[in-house]
Every structure is written in structure tokens, then in C-alpha cells.
Design an enzyme around this catalytic site. Structure first.
Site, PDB file in Angstrom:
ATOM      1  N   GLU A 145     -12.253   2.411   3.281  1.00  0.00           N
ATOM      2  CA  GLU A 145     -11.764   2.526   4.664  1.00  0.00           C
ATOM      3  C   GLU A 145     -12.786   3.306   5.628  1.00  0.00           C
ATOM      4  O   GLU A 145     -13.405   4.234   5.235  1.00  0.00           O
ATOM      5  CB  GLU A 145     -10.360   3.369   4.575  1.00  0.00           C
ATOM      6  CG  GLU A 145      -9.558   2.374   3.707  1.00  0.00           C
ATOM      7  CD  GLU A 145      -8.109   3.248   3.675  1.00  0.00           C
ATOM      8  OE1 GLU A 145      -7.075   2.529   3.795  1.00  0.00           O
ATOM      9  OE2 GLU A 145      -8.023   4.580   3.406  1.00  0.00           O
ATOM     10  N   GLU A 162       0.890  -1.259   0.051  1.00  0.00           N
ATOM     11  CA  GLU A 162      -0.023   0.047  -0.066  1.00  0.00           C
ATOM     12  C   GLU A 162       0.872   1.310  -0.066  1.00  0.00           C
ATOM     13  O   GLU A 162       1.972   1.506   0.769  1.00  0.00           O
ATOM     14  CB  GLU A 162      -1.148   0.117   1.051  1.00  0.00           C
ATOM     15  CG  GLU A 162      -1.924  -1.218   1.339  1.00  0.00           C
ATOM     16  CD  GLU A 162      -2.804  -1.105   2.423  1.00  0.00           C
ATOM     17  OE1 GLU A 162      -2.783   0.032   3.154  1.00  0.00           O
ATOM     18  OE2 GLU A 162      -3.524  -2.012   2.647  1.00  0.00           O
TER      19      GLU A 162
END
Length: 185
Positions: free
Chosen positions: A124, A36
Site C-alpha cells: 500500500e 479487508e
């Protein structure tokens, strides 16, 4: 398994080779590993090095995720220039998804754009069922957040990984249901 890398991590041109070697030594298939990065990686002075590293990881089968999408200064052109397999929509767009039409429109647009480009999408910061349901409605692939689990200590990670195949084979139930990143499809 996903690991966050900062723009400082990209100062080492051998980063991809090191990660691939570690995966091989640990017998972890690259397809089960994700790197990420935030949009700042694409803006740093080391853009060429970052591009090389991400391309090498991608060629090896490692998934590349663009974390906190929508909050940085990156251009949409970066979605074409870099090997991005996965976009993670920043929680700042998810937290008011239900009551803010602007946030809802941005989330839907990101999901549609990502899917049109063959990119998986995770939202998220999901904290309630209403957010999860709205994200499912717009076609978001995955969600993560406190609705499913709180952060864990490093000491808990081995047990979590050890139990993972059992959850996949038998399905999670009760308090364990959706405990990690939740697939909405």
C-alpha cells in the site's frame, strides 16, 4: 471489489450470512469480493465470532485480506489461525523503502513469508516508480497507491466498475494505465 470491516462489524454473528446473501442478490461471484480486516479484529473480545465469520466467508469463496499488516499487535500465529488469503503491507514500510534498509528488509520478509504460505501480497501507499520497481524486484504481487489513482467519490464507483471489463479486455493505456490496484506479475 474490496470492503473494509472494523472490529465493531464483527459484533453480529450473522455478518457472513448477510454478506453472502447480498452477493447472491447482486449476482456478484464471491471470488470477486474481498473483505479487508486489520489486525485489531484478531485481538478484540469477539475473536471467536470473528474467526467464525471469516471462516464462513472464506468457505463461500470470499477472499480475506489482512490490511495494514505490520502495524498492529497481532502475532504471526494469526496467519495460521485465521483464513488469510491476502496481506496488505502497510504504507509506513513502503514510503521509505528506497532509502531505509530496515524497511526494505521488512517488506522483503513479508513478501517471502506470504508467498511461502500461499498468500498474495499487496504493498500500500506506492507513490513513485522507484518504489514500484523495488517491490517488483522482491516479488510483491500487487501495489496500490497514488502512483496509480487518487481516492474516488462514491458517485464515481459505478462508472469505474462499468469500465473495468473494457480495461481488462483491451488493456489500459496512457493516463489509465495501472489506474487501480496494479498487478506486478
Amino acid at each position: 471489489m474490496a470492503v473494509n470491516l472494523s472490529s465493531a462489524d464483527f459484533s453480529d454473528a450473522r455478518l457472513a450470512a448477510r454478506i453472502i446473501r447480498i452477493l447472491e442478490e447482486a449476482r456478484v461471484p464471491p471470488a470477486h469480493f474481498e473483505v479487508e480486516v486489520t489486525e485489531t479484529v484478531f485481538l478484540a473480545r469477539r475473536t471467536a465470532t470473528a474467526s467464525f465469520i471469516l471462516s464462513e466467508l472464506h468457505k463461500a469463496g470470499v477472499s480475506i485480506a489482512l490490511d495494514d499488516f505490520g502495524t498492529g499487535f497481532a502475532s504471526l500465529i494469526h496467519l495460521k489461525q485465521f483464513p488469510v488469503d491476502h496481506i496488505k503491507i502497510d504504507k509506513s514500510f513502503v514510503q521509505n523503502l528506497i532509502c531505509d534498509d530496515g524497511d526494505a528488509a521488512i517488506v522483503a520478509a513479508i513478501v517471502n513469508l506470504g508467498h511461502a504460505m500461499g498468500i498474495h501480497i499487496t504493498a500500500e501507499g506506492v507513490e513513485n516508480t522507484e518504489q514500484m520497481m523495488r517491490l517488483r524486484e522482491v516479488g510483491c504481487d500487487f501495489v496500490q497507491g497514488y502512483l496509480y489513482a487518487k481516492p474516488r467519490s462514491g458517485a464515481e464507483v459505478p462508472k469505474t466498475i462499468q469500465d473495468w471489463p473494457l480495461r481488462q479486455l483491451h488493456g489500459a493505456t496512457g493516463a489509465d494505465k495501472g489506474r487501480y490496484v496494479r498487478n506486478l506479475r
